[in-house]
Design an enzyme around this catalytic site. Structure first.
Site, PDB file in Angstrom:
ATOM      1  N   HIS A 307      31.040   6.914   4.438  1.00 40.20           N
ATOM      2  CA  HIS A 307      32.270   7.375   3.797  1.00 40.20           C
ATOM      3  C   HIS A 307      32.072   8.792   3.289  1.00 40.20           C
ATOM      4  O   HIS A 307      30.970   9.124   2.832  1.00 40.20           O
ATOM      5  CB  HIS A 307      32.647   6.442   2.625  1.00 40.20           C
ATOM      6  CG  HIS A 307      34.076   6.570   2.246  1.00 40.20           C
ATOM      7  ND1 HIS A 307      34.515   7.536   1.384  1.00 40.20           N
ATOM      8  CD2 HIS A 307      35.174   5.879   2.653  1.00 40.20           C
ATOM      9  CE1 HIS A 307      35.834   7.427   1.262  1.00 40.20           C
ATOM     10  NE2 HIS A 307      36.252   6.431   2.023  1.00 40.20           N
ATOM     11  N   ASP A 364      36.564  -1.120   5.767  1.00 39.47           N
ATOM     12  CA  ASP A 364      36.922  -1.661   7.073  1.00 39.47           C
ATOM     13  C   ASP A 364      35.902  -2.653   7.618  1.00 39.47           C
ATOM     14  O   ASP A 364      36.160  -3.312   8.628  1.00 39.47           O
ATOM     15  CB  ASP A 364      37.086  -0.516   8.084  1.00 39.47           C
ATOM     16  CG  ASP A 364      38.285   0.341   7.750  1.00 39.47           C
ATOM     17  OD1 ASP A 364      39.323  -0.238   7.399  1.00 39.47           O
ATOM     18  OD2 ASP A 364      38.175   1.574   7.815  1.00 39.47           O
TER      19      ASP A 364
END
Ligand code: CMC
Length: 430
Positions: A307, A364
C-alpha cells in the site's frame, strides 16, 4: 509563532510556511516556491504531495490507524452500518435518528432508474465489463433531472444528489449483473433496507424472491462500510480533479469509478481471487507466486499486498481476515481459497523481500473471499468496492467544492522532449 522551513537555491531563498494538521502531520506550503525561486516540485505519483487539507478521513500508515471523521474504523465496523457511515462521511457527524430516517427515506425514494435506462443497458454486449457500465450509467443519471430539481435549494439539491448516487449506484450494479446473465431486471423493493435491497435486485427471480440471511447482510454491510473512504487515493483524487473544473457530481464520480477499475486500485480484489484460484488449481504454487512477485516476472505482483500509505497492517485487512473466518463459519462454507490466502500471507510476512519493503495484506486480500462466500460473482467485486466508496467520493467532491481556497487542478511538468526544430515537408523526411 508560525513555523517555516528555509529553502535555498543558488542565490535565492524562501521561507516556506509549515502547515500542521490536527494529528500533528506537517506539510510545506510551496504555493510561493515558483514565483520566489523559479522551481517547481517534481513528485511522480504524488507520493510526497499533499493535494488538499481535509477533515474527512485520517490515516496513520506507520501505525495502521484509520478513522472516519475521527472515529476509529474498528468501532464503526462493530457498531455502525453502511448507510450511517455514509451520512457521517458526507455531513461530518453521526446522524441523529431523525436525520438517519430522513436519509433512508431519500435512499428509498431514489432507488429506481428511469425506464429509459433499460435501453442503455440493452446497448451493451452481455459480457461488457460491469465497471464500464457502472461508470457510463452513473454519468447518465445527470441526464435525467429529478422532478422539480430546478426549484431545490443548493443544500436540498446536494443531499438529493448524494442520496440518488448512493441509491442508484446499487440499482445500476444489480441491473448490470442481471444484464450479463441475461436475466430480467428486478426493481428495488421500498420495504427493504439498503444491503438487503441490493441482494434482492441481484438474486431474486420474478416468482421467487431472494431473502438474504442476516449473516450475509451483515457481512456485506461490513465490506461496504470498510471501503467507504480512504482519503486521497487514486479515485478520490480523480473526483477532486474532475470536480475542480466545476464538473457535476455525477461526472466526477463516474470518472472516479474509471480510476477505481484498475488492478492497482479497486480492481485488485478481482485479481486476488484470480491469483488464489490459479494457486489452488495448481497452475502455480504459493512459493512460485512469492518468487514471481519478488522477481517481478512479467510485472507480476502479489495482489492484495502493499500500500502507498500503510507500512503496517491495513486495519481493514485485519477486520476482514477475522470476518472471513466468522462468515464462512456461519454460512458453513469451506473455501480452500481461504487456506491458500492464509498460507500466502504467512509466507510473505516471513520473507525478507516483503518485510524490508513493509508489504502487508491490504483491504483487497480477504474481501474477495467473503464476497465469494456470500455469492457475489468475481466480476462484480470491484463494482461492490465502487458502491462502498460512493459516500467517500461524494464527501471529497463536496469538501473540494466548498473550499474557498480550491482552484482547478492543474499540475505542472518538467519538459524533457525535443528542443525547438523546424517542420519538415513530408517528401523531405527520411
Ligand atoms: N508485490 C511485490 N512487490 C511489491 C508489491 C506487491 N504487491 N507492492 C509493492 N512492491 C514492491 C515494489 O516492486 C517496490 O520494490 P523496489 O523498491 O524493489 O522497486 C516496492 O515494493 C515499493 O512499491 P511501489 O510500487 O513503489 O509502491 P506504490 O506505493 O507505488 O504502490 C501499490 C502501491 C498498492 C500500487 C502496490 O503495493 C501494488 O501494486 N500492490 C498490488 C496491487 C494491490 O493490491 N492494490 C490494492 C491497493 S489497496 C486498495 C486500494 O486502495 O485501492
Amino acid at each position: 509563532m508560525a513555523r517555516t522551513a528555509k529553502l535555498t537555491f543558488e542565490d535565492r531563498s524562501i521561507d516556506l510556511p509549515v502547515v500542521e494538521g490536527t494529528e500533528g502531520e506537517l506539510g510545506l506550503d510551496i504555493g510561493k516556491l515558483r514565483s520566489s525561486t523559479g522551481l517547481i516540485t517534481l513528485d511522480p505519483g504524488y507520493g510526497n504531495t499533499g493535494s488538499c487539507t481535509s477533515e474527512i478521513t485520517f490515516i496513520d500508515g506507520e501505525k495502521g490507524i484509520l478513522r472516519y471523521r475521527g472515529i476509529p474504523i474498528e468501532q464503526l465496523a462493530k457498531h455502525s452500518t453502511f448507510v450511517e457511515v455514509a451520512w457521517l462521511l458526507i455531513f461530518g457527524k453521526l446522524p441523529n435518528r431523525a436525520e438517519l430516517d430522513d436519509f433512508r427515506e431519500r435512499l428509498v425514494r431514489n432507488a429506481s432508474l428511469h425506464e429509459a435506462f433499460k435501453h442503455h443497458f440493452e446497448g451493451f454486449l452481455v459480457d461488457a465489463p460491469p465497471m464500464a457500465i457502472l461508470s457510463a450509467m452513473v454519468n447518465t443519471i445527470a441526464c435525467f433531472p429529478r422532478h422539480g430539481e430546478q426549484d431545490e435549494s443548493p443544500e436540498e439539491r446536494f443531499i438529493e444528489d448524494a442520496a440518488q448516487l448512493i441509491s442508484k449506484v446499487r440499482t445500476i450494479a444489480a441491473h448490470s449483473y442481471r444484464r450479463s446473465m441475461g436475466l430480467p431486471f428486478i426493481y428495488p423493493d421500498p420495504k427493504l433496507p439498503y444491503v438487503a435491497n441490493f441482494l434482492h435486485m441481484m438474486f431474486s427471480m420474478p416468482y421467487d424472491t431472494h431473502h438474504a440471511s442476516p449473516e450475509v447482510v451483515d457481512a456485506l454491510n461490513l465490506i461496504l462500510l470498510l471501503h467507504a473512504d480512504h482519503e486521497q487515493n487514486c479515485s478520490a483524487s480523480t473526483v477532486r480533479t474532475v470536480g475542480s473544473s466545476l464538473a457535476n457530481i455525477n461526472a466526477s464520480c463516474a470518472a472516479a469509478i474509471a480510476a477505481l477499475w484498475g488492478p492497482l486500485h479497486g480492481g485488485a480484489n478481482m485479481a486476488v481471487l484470480e491469483m488464489l484460484e490459479a494457486i489452488h488449481k495448481g497452475g502455480v504454487s504459493a512459493a512460485d507466486a512469492i518468487k514471481m512477485a519478488k522477481e517481478g516476472t512479467d510485472g507480476f505482483r502479489l495482489m492484495g499486498f502493499g500500500h502507498r500509505v500503510y507500512k503496517n497492517f491495513d486495519p481493514r485487512a485485519r477486520i476482514l481476515k477475522a470476518a472471513a473466518d466468522k462468515v464462512l463459519g456461519q454460512l458453513g462454507v469451506k473455501d480452500p481459497l481461504l487456506d491458500v490466502a492464509r498460507q500466502l500471507e504467512e509466507m510473505a510476512l516471513e520473507d525478507p523481500y516483503f518485510v524490508e519493503r513493509k508489504l502487508y495484506p491490504n483491504v483487497d486480500f480477504y474481501s474477495g473471499i467473503i464476497m465469494r462466500a456470500i455469492g457475489i460473482p468475481t466480476n462484480m467485486f470491484t463494482v461492490l468496492f465502487a458502491i462502498g466508496r460512493m459516500p467517500g467520493w461524494i464527501a471529497q467532491w463536496k469538501e473540494q467544492r466548498d473550499d474557498p481556497k480550491s482552484r482547478i487542478a492543474r499540475p505542472r511538468q518538467i519538459y524533457i522532449g525535443a528542443n525547438e526544430n523546424d517542420y519538415v515537408p513530408i517528401d523531405q523526411r527520411p
